[in-house]
Design a protein around this motif. Structure first.
Motif, mmCIF file in Angstrom:
data_model
loop_
_atom_site.group_PDB
_atom_site.id
_atom_site.type_symbol
_atom_site.label_atom_id
_atom_site.label_comp_id
_atom_site.label_asym_id
_atom_site.label_seq_id
_atom_site.Cartn_x
_atom_site.Cartn_y
_atom_site.Cartn_z
ATOM 1 N N GLY A 1 24.758 39.350 44.823
ATOM 2 C CA GLY A 1 24.840 38.250 43.872
ATOM 3 C C GLY A 1 25.587 38.581 42.599
ATOM 4 N N MET A 2 26.117 39.796 42.508
ATOM 5 C CA MET A 2 26.787 40.221 41.273
ATOM 6 C C MET A 2 28.260 39.816 41.209
ATOM 7 S SD MET A 2 24.302 41.664 39.627
ATOM 8 C CE MET A 2 23.355 40.340 40.375
ATOM 9 N N HIS A 3 28.750 39.169 42.245
ATOM 10 C CA HIS A 3 30.157 38.778 42.262
ATOM 11 C C HIS A 3 30.334 37.354 41.758
ATOM 12 C CE1 HIS A 3 31.166 42.444 44.384
ATOM 13 N NE2 HIS A 3 30.199 42.190 45.257
ATOM 14 N N ASP A 4 31.555 37.041 41.270
ATOM 15 C CA ASP A 4 31.851 35.700 40.769
ATOM 16 C C ASP A 4 31.763 34.675 41.884
ATOM 17 O OD1 ASP A 4 32.406 36.394 38.071
ATOM 18 O OD2 ASP A 4 34.348 37.190 38.705
ATOM 19 N N ARG A 5 31.339 33.473 41.525
ATOM 20 C CA ARG A 5 31.289 32.375 42.465
ATOM 21 C C ARG A 5 32.415 31.401 42.176
ATOM 22 N NH1 ARG A 5 24.794 31.119 41.924
ATOM 23 N NH2 ARG A 5 24.042 32.922 43.119
ATOM 24 N N SER A 6 32.763 30.620 43.176
ATOM 25 C CA SER A 6 33.794 29.602 42.986
ATOM 26 C C SER A 6 33.311 28.558 41.991
ATOM 27 C CB SER A 6 34.124 28.927 44.324
ATOM 28 O OG SER A 6 34.963 27.804 44.108
ATOM 29 N N MET B 1 33.605 44.901 51.500
ATOM 30 C CA MET B 1 34.661 43.954 51.112
ATOM 31 C C MET B 1 34.666 43.804 49.598
ATOM 32 S SD MET B 1 35.125 39.993 52.276
ATOM 33 C CE MET B 1 36.452 39.009 51.605
ATOM 34 N N SER B 2 35.814 44.012 48.971
ATOM 35 C CA SER B 2 35.916 43.912 47.518
ATOM 36 C C SER B 2 36.085 42.466 47.094
ATOM 37 C CB SER B 2 37.099 44.747 47.022
ATOM 38 O OG SER B 2 38.292 44.258 47.572
ATOM 39 N N HIS B 3 35.567 42.150 45.890
ATOM 40 C CA HIS B 3 35.687 40.810 45.353
ATOM 41 C C HIS B 3 36.374 40.899 44.004
ATOM 42 C CE1 HIS B 3 32.888 38.837 48.246
ATOM 43 N NE2 HIS B 3 32.431 40.081 48.332
ATOM 44 N N ALA B 4 37.291 40.002 43.753
ATOM 45 C CA ALA B 4 38.007 39.993 42.478
ATOM 46 C C ALA B 4 37.098 39.459 41.379
ATOM 47 C CB ALA B 4 39.251 39.132 42.590
ATOM 48 N N THR B 5 37.289 39.941 40.171
ATOM 49 C CA THR B 5 36.567 39.468 38.995
ATOM 50 C C THR B 5 37.515 38.651 38.158
ATOM 51 O OG1 THR B 5 35.223 41.469 39.022
ATOM 52 C CG2 THR B 5 35.216 40.183 37.002
ATOM 53 N N HIS B 6 37.032 37.523 37.619
ATOM 54 C CA HIS B 6 37.941 36.681 36.842
ATOM 55 C C HIS B 6 38.391 37.398 35.581
ATOM 56 C CE1 HIS B 6 35.259 35.408 33.550
ATOM 57 N NE2 HIS B 6 34.279 35.426 34.434
ATOM 58 N N ALA B 7 39.547 36.983 35.040
ATOM 59 C CA ALA B 7 40.247 37.734 33.989
ATOM 60 C C ALA B 7 39.432 37.892 32.718
ATOM 61 C CB ALA B 7 41.575 37.048 33.679
ATOM 62 N N ASN B 8 38.559 36.922 32.399
ATOM 63 C CA ASN B 8 37.837 36.953 31.121
ATOM 64 C C ASN B 8 36.403 37.455 31.265
ATOM 65 O OD1 ASN B 8 40.050 35.868 29.685
ATOM 66 N ND2 ASN B 8 39.514 33.817 30.412
ATOM 67 N N ALA B 9 36.063 38.055 32.374
ATOM 68 C CA ALA B 9 34.698 38.528 32.581
ATOM 69 C C ALA B 9 34.364 39.666 31.628
ATOM 70 C CB ALA B 9 34.516 38.986 34.025
ATOM 71 N N ALA B 10 33.155 39.590 31.012
ATOM 72 C CA ALA B 10 32.730 40.641 30.090
ATOM 73 C C ALA B 10 32.253 41.874 30.847
ATOM 74 C CB ALA B 10 31.618 40.113 29.186
ATOM 75 N N LEU B 11 31.750 41.673 32.054
ATOM 76 C CA LEU B 11 31.191 42.769 32.832
ATOM 77 C C LEU B 11 31.824 42.820 34.217
ATOM 78 C CD1 LEU B 11 27.407 42.123 32.080
ATOM 79 C CD2 LEU B 11 28.844 43.847 30.998
#
Length: 336
Positions: free
Chosen positions: A58-63, A1-11
């Motif tokens: 744990g590498m995905h963004d959290r709410s 399952m893919s997870h979106a990364t927030h727009a300003n993420a450096a990595l």
């Protein structure tokens, strides 16, 4: 399952994992790994700590929502708001008045529950509108009859006014010989527009007649099937309302002869045939009452050009603002 990364993420999550593995698995100092990926040492340490605790997941963004929201509207109240909105279609102000709370709070709940707009709910039943579209042209044809009062000689009252319109009507009645009723004003007749819509493409076929008998309905069906066949479309099913012409043995026999499965809408539910109902509205607004016609023959003369415009050039919002004819994929030269 893919997870979106927030727009300003450096990595990206993949880069975070590589960074964390350098520190945890290969023993790099956080400062050195941070320089390698051009981030702060705190960021590098955060991803390394999450990798130790949670692994690659744990590498995905959290709410960013807080863990506790003590002022959030209680669930029982939310259920009451949703019930009043869904079943009675009340607005935020009315719901707030009934429940003794602020309308802004009710609106926030409706937005959160995606009920702030009711365009997807059937007005008659409160049930969700089930939108569908058949996959291929010809899978289903919608058929119906649109009735319009004929235009009197000299024009109708919409353009010439009621007094002059009544005179024109009386003159036309006298000329056409329409019988006068004791209990009703004389009429100049009705135009029966037999309309056919392809469910997938929204391509329309229209014939004007002076009646809606079973013989006429069958004639229109035969003509429409032949018209679509010339454009590479084989008709599989036809959907009609429960009008007498569509309940006749002749209609069923003709469908069987043409290898078409006849379908009926639910009684008193025009929404089931919604595509053709919407087409009738467009037909009335953009052709029948769009401009002044000085006679019924003048209006009918303009019909073929309007249908061509609708099929070949008018962008249809329900199919991505494309012209309906573009969905008939086997049709050569359909853009002309």
């Amino acid at each position: 399952m893919s997870h979106a990364t927030h727009a300003n993420a450096a990595l990206t999550p993949r880069a975070r994992l590589r960074l964390a593995r350098l520190i945890v698995d290969q023993g790099w100092p956080p400062v050195r790994a941070a320089e390698r990926y051009d981030v702060s040492w705190r960021t590098a340490k955060k991803w390394a700590d999450r990798y130790r605790d949670e692994g690659p997941d744990g590498m995905h963004d959290r709410s960013s929502a807080p863990h506790r929201q003590p002022n959030r509207t209680p669930a029982p109240v939310v259920r009451k708001i949703v019930h009043l909105r869904w079943k009675q279609r009340l607005g935020p102000v009315e719901i707030a008045d009934r429940l003794g709370m602020a309308s802004s709070t009710v609106h926030a709940v409706l937005v959160r529950c995606r009920l702030n707009r009711l365009t997807h709910i059937d007005r008659a039943t409160g049930e969700p509108i089930r939108r569908y579209e058949h996959e291929q042209p010809g899978d289903l044809l919608h058929v119906d009859v649109k009735k319009l009062g004929k235009v009197p000689d000299g024009g109708g009252w919409r353009y010439v006014g009621r007094q002059q319109g009544q005179k024109n009507r009386s003159t036309t009645v006298a000329r056409t010989g329409t019988p006068r009723s004791k209990h009703r004003d004389p009429v100049i007749g009705t135009c029966y527009l037999h309309t056919v819509i392809d469910d997938h493409s929204r391509v329309a076929y229209v014939e004007a007649h002076d009646d809606e008998t079973k013989e006429t309905a069958v004639l229109v069906l035969r003509n429409a099937v032949a018209w679509f066949a010339q454009r590479g479309v084989t008709v599989q099913r036809v959907l009609s309302d429960n009008g007498s012409c569509y309940r006749s043995h002749l209609w069923r026999e003709t469908c069987a002869e043409l290898s078409i499965t006849p379908k009926k809408t639910r009684p008193y539910r025009p929404q089931t045939n919604g595509k053709i109902e919407r087409f009738h509205r467009t037909l009335a607004e953009d052709w029948a009452f769009k401009k002044f016609y000085n006679s019924e023959s003048a209006r009918l003369a303009a019909l073929p050009a309007w249908v061509h415009q609708y099929n070949h050039h008018r962008p249809h919002s329900a199919i991505g603002k494309a012209a309906p004819i573009t969905r008939l994929n086997n049709l050569a030269g359909h853009h002309t």
